[in-house]
Motif scaffolding. Structure first.
Motif, short mmCIF file in Angstrom:
data_model
loop_
_atom_site.label_atom_id
_atom_site.label_comp_id
_atom_site.label_asym_id
_atom_site.label_seq_id
_atom_site.Cartn_x
_atom_site.Cartn_y
_atom_site.Cartn_z
N GLU A 87 46.07 -53.16 -101.02
CA GLU A 87 45.40 -52.88 -102.29
C GLU A 87 45.94 -51.63 -102.97
O GLU A 87 45.39 -51.15 -103.95
N GLY A 88 47.04 -51.08 -102.44
CA GLY A 88 47.67 -49.95 -103.08
C GLY A 88 47.14 -48.59 -102.67
O GLY A 88 47.49 -47.58 -103.27
N ARG B 224 40.46 -48.76 -109.40
CA ARG B 224 40.87 -47.43 -108.95
C ARG B 224 41.63 -46.75 -110.08
O ARG B 224 42.46 -47.37 -110.75
N THR B 225 41.33 -45.49 -110.30
CA THR B 225 42.05 -44.74 -111.32
C THR B 225 42.65 -43.49 -110.69
O THR B 225 41.97 -42.75 -110.00
#
Length: 127
Positions: free
Chosen positions: A113-114, A64-65
């Protein structure tokens, strides 16, 4: 004519872990498992195609970005926001700082997972 959201797809590193977390958060059950490792969860009484969308956790190795462009908001159903916050933290949610001032009526959290989500203050009917 109109459309209705039936599924939300979440790409993730560990579908098993996220599906378990969100099952507990939402009171959902596992509805399906795909050969690729995807896991679908949804309301126990309605399942797929019911009035609430289901969640499909799909395995992805892509990192993920940046900030999510879409996030989930949840409301407590059977107790107040403080009690629900304590429950979510015990399940593995973590507080997140996305630039809030501290005067907001909601709590910003992340799942295991943020992925950011918000716990709103208003208690709603679970149905």
């Amino acid at each position: 004519m109109a459309c209705r959201i039936t599924e939300l797809i979440v790409d993730c590193a560990d579908p098993e872990r996220l599906a378990a977390f969100w099952r507990e958060v939402l009171g959902f059950v596992e509805l399906d498992r795909e050969a690729d490792g995807s896991i679908q969860i949804g309301p126990p009484e309605a399942g797929w195609g019911g009035p609430q969308p289901t969640l499909l956790f799909s395995p992805s190795a892509d990192p993920r970005t940046g900030k999510l462009r879409l996030h989930i908001d949840v409301n407590p159903t059977d107790h107040d926001q403080d009690a629900e916050l304590a429950r979510l933290l015990a399940l593995g949610a973590r507080p997140a700082d996305v630039g809030q001032t501290g005067t907001e009526s909601w709590q910003v959290l992340t799942d295991p997972e943020g992925n950011e989500f918000c716990l709103l203050r208003t208690r709603i009917d679970p149905v």
